[in-house]
Design a protein around this motif. Structure first.
Motif, short mmCIF file in Angstrom:
data_model
loop_
_atom_site.label_atom_id
_atom_site.label_comp_id
_atom_site.label_asym_id
_atom_site.label_seq_id
_atom_site.Cartn_x
_atom_site.Cartn_y
_atom_site.Cartn_z
N ARG A 446 -59.12 -16.63 -32.41
CA ARG A 446 -57.91 -16.18 -31.70
C ARG A 446 -57.28 -15.00 -32.43
O ARG A 446 -56.77 -14.07 -31.80
CB ARG A 446 -56.91 -17.34 -31.61
CG ARG A 446 -55.64 -16.96 -30.85
CD ARG A 446 -54.74 -18.16 -30.78
NE ARG A 446 -55.36 -19.24 -29.99
CZ ARG A 446 -54.83 -20.45 -29.84
NH1 ARG A 446 -53.68 -20.74 -30.43
NH2 ARG A 446 -55.46 -21.36 -29.13
N LYS A 447 -57.38 -14.95 -33.80
CA LYS A 447 -56.80 -13.86 -34.58
C LYS A 447 -57.55 -12.56 -34.35
O LYS A 447 -56.96 -11.48 -34.23
CB LYS A 447 -56.83 -14.24 -36.06
CG LYS A 447 -56.09 -13.26 -36.94
CD LYS A 447 -56.07 -13.78 -38.37
CE LYS A 447 -55.29 -12.81 -39.26
NZ LYS A 447 -55.25 -13.26 -40.68
N GLN A 448 -58.90 -12.64 -34.22
CA GLN A 448 -59.72 -11.46 -33.94
C GLN A 448 -59.39 -10.88 -32.56
O GLN A 448 -59.29 -9.68 -32.38
CB GLN A 448 -61.21 -11.82 -34.04
CG GLN A 448 -61.68 -12.12 -35.45
CD GLN A 448 -63.15 -12.54 -35.48
OE1 GLN A 448 -63.79 -12.61 -34.41
NE2 GLN A 448 -63.67 -12.81 -36.69
N GLU A 449 -59.23 -11.77 -31.57
CA GLU A 449 -58.91 -11.30 -30.21
C GLU A 449 -57.55 -10.62 -30.16
O GLU A 449 -57.37 -9.62 -29.48
CB GLU A 449 -58.95 -12.48 -29.25
CG GLU A 449 -60.34 -13.04 -29.05
CD GLU A 449 -60.34 -14.26 -28.14
OE1 GLU A 449 -59.20 -14.73 -27.80
OE2 GLU A 449 -61.40 -14.77 -27.75
N ASP A 450 -56.60 -11.12 -30.94
CA ASP A 450 -55.26 -10.52 -30.95
C ASP A 450 -55.28 -9.14 -31.61
O ASP A 450 -54.58 -8.21 -31.17
CB ASP A 450 -54.29 -11.43 -31.70
CG ASP A 450 -54.04 -12.74 -30.94
OD1 ASP A 450 -54.30 -12.76 -29.72
OD2 ASP A 450 -53.56 -13.74 -31.56
N SER A 451 -56.16 -8.94 -32.65
CA SER A 451 -56.21 -7.65 -33.34
C SER A 451 -56.87 -6.58 -32.49
O SER A 451 -56.52 -5.40 -32.53
CB SER A 451 -56.95 -7.81 -34.67
OG SER A 451 -58.29 -8.23 -34.43
N LYS A 452 -57.87 -6.95 -31.68
CA LYS A 452 -58.52 -6.01 -30.78
C LYS A 452 -57.58 -5.51 -29.68
O LYS A 452 -57.61 -4.37 -29.28
CB LYS A 452 -59.75 -6.65 -30.15
CG LYS A 452 -60.88 -6.88 -31.16
CD LYS A 452 -62.06 -7.52 -30.44
CE LYS A 452 -63.22 -7.78 -31.43
NZ LYS A 452 -64.38 -8.39 -30.77
N SER A 453 -56.77 -6.38 -29.21
CA SER A 453 -55.85 -6.00 -28.14
C SER A 453 -54.70 -5.18 -28.69
O SER A 453 -54.13 -4.35 -28.01
CB SER A 453 -55.32 -7.25 -27.42
OG SER A 453 -54.65 -8.09 -28.35
#
Length: 453
Positions: A446-453
């Motif tokens: 979930r942390k990786q997805e938030d950083s990409k966005s």
């Protein structure tokens, strides 16, 4: 009077000689009521020699007074009714003899001071002539300036002495027949008196007897006395001198409705209110003292008040009035003659005060009257007991219904959920570690997805 004969003898008892004031009273207040034939008979007998033992023959009396057999009996009856004469029949061995006791007339002032007699005289004289006679006879008394310091009767003899005194004479009650004839009689109509009062309108006694039952109903319904009822008849006479009962009922109804438009200073509405214990009815009802309990006050009211006046007072106590349809309901109920007035008043109180109805319908009233009539209720006490018993039965029925409902109510058998019977076991160390690794992986993703966005 069937045994009376003109050939029979009579004696006259007269202890007082007529004075000028007596003659004035006879002329001014008695003559309009008794008529000229009775007046002539009285003057003739009152002027007889004061000899109680001397006898006379009726034929000579009739020739002297210019009367016929019938007119003599009628005149004698009038004198007896107004309290000017007493008649005694003496049945002797071989014959029948009559004794006429001539009574002294009331003074004009005393006659006019009696409300009942004055009301009767006003009917015969008319309001204008009667008012003038009262003004001439009873002039307004001028007030004397200054403080009244006159000694009283008790100052003369003392209150204690007065309590110990006994009356040496008995008050004459010769006016009792007059009072009984003229005042309100709720149980019957004095048709003879009414016939005499309606003589100038040519209303026959036969017509009065024909309508006696209907007149009695209206008298009791509206709380009228005979004099007031006669005045209503006078306004309801047809061109052929017959009593128009439909017009009479309509006149009474319209007068009642019209009286509600005027401010009436009447203590009855507040007396009928359930929070008050006293009453002062303006229709000659019995005065209720504060010492009486509320139940007795209520009984006095329903027993001594006409239904129309009672309902009117109940309505006025709550700021309302009797409607035209309610008067028609009361008239229809009275004509059924199923229940006495005191029972009808209890019904009116129950519907108006207890149930709080603002109007009473014909169907409802007739249903109740029919029910109470079949129950044999004949007085106010019986009506109150009937209401109490009915209320008690209703309360018992409601209690029984609730108890029966609880007893008959079916119990629901609910199926418990599956998890209720599941057993919970503690997790092992390996299972806890695996769960922690899965939770950490989810957080990282979930942390990786938030950083990409």
């Amino acid at each position: 009077m069937g045994e009376f004969s003109l050939q029979q003898q009579y004696r006259v008892i007269s202890d007082t000689a007529l004075t000028i004031p007596d003659i004035q009273a006879l002329t001014q207040v008695y003559l309009p009521i008794i008529g000229h034939e009775a007046f002539t008979l009285y003057m003739t007998l009152a002027c007889y020699p004061h000899d109680d033992q001397r006898t006379f023959v009726h034929t000579e009396l009739l020739d002297q007074a210019g009367l016929t057999h019938h007119s003599f009996l009628d005149a004698r009856g009038r004198l007896e009714g107004i309290g000017l004469m007493k008649t005694y029949q003496q049945d002797l061995t071989m014959k029948t003899q009559w004794v006429y006791e001539m009574l002294e007339p009331m003074s004009t002032r005393a006659f006019l001071s009696d409300d009942t007699l004055a009301s009767l005289l006003a009917h015969y004289l008319g309001e204008e002539t009667f008012t003038q006679l009262v003004a001439d006879t009873l002039p307004e008394k001028k007030e004397v300036p200054g403080k009244n310091v006159t000694a009283s009767f008790f100052d003369l003899i003392g209150a204690d002495s007065f309590k110990q005194m006994k009356s040496p004479v008995t008050k004459p009650d010769r006016l009792a027949p007059v009072q009984k004839d003229i005042k309100a009689a709720n149980k019957s109509l004095n048709l003879d008196l009414m016939s005499q009062m309606l003589k100038s309108f040519n209303v026959s006694l036969r017509d009065l007897k024909t309508n006696e039952a209907a007149l009695q109903v209206e008298k009791e319904l509206y709380g009228l006395d005979d004099v007031a009822l006669v005045r209503q008849i006078q306004q309801s006479v047809t061109a052929d001198h017959q009593i128009d009962m439909k017009r009479l009922r309509n006149n009474l109804k319209q007068q009642t409705l019209a009286s509600q438009r005027q401010p009436v200073a009447d203590s009855m509405p507040t007396a009928i209110n359930e929070t008050d214990n006293t009453t002062d009815n303006t229709t000659d009802n019995a005065t209720v003292t504060p010492s009486k309990n509320p139940a007795q006050v209520f009984l006095d009211q329903v027993k001594n008040t006409a239904p129309v006046a009672y309902l009117k007072a109940l309505r006025q106590a709550r700021g309302g009035f009797i409607t035209d349809s309610e008067l028609k309901v009361l008239q229809d109920t009275a004509q059924l003659n199923r229940l006495p007035n005191e029972v009808i008043n209890v019904i009116l109180y129950e519907l108006t005060v207890v149930e709080g109805r603002s109007t009473i319908s014909r169907n409802l009233m007739q249903t109740i009257v029919n029910d109470w009539s079949q129950a044999g209720i004949q007085n106010a006490t019986g009506a109150i007991k009937y209401l109490q018993d009915r209320q008690k039965k209703r309360a018992e029925a409601q209690t029984s219904t609730k108890s029966r409902y609880r007893q008959q109510r079916p119990l629901k058998n609910e199926t418990p959920p599956d998890w209720k019977n599941q057993k919970v076991e503690a997790a092992t160390a390996e299972e806890q570690a695996a769960a922690s690794r899965q939770l950490a992986a989810l957080r990282a993703k979930r942390k990786q997805e938030d950083s990409k966005s």
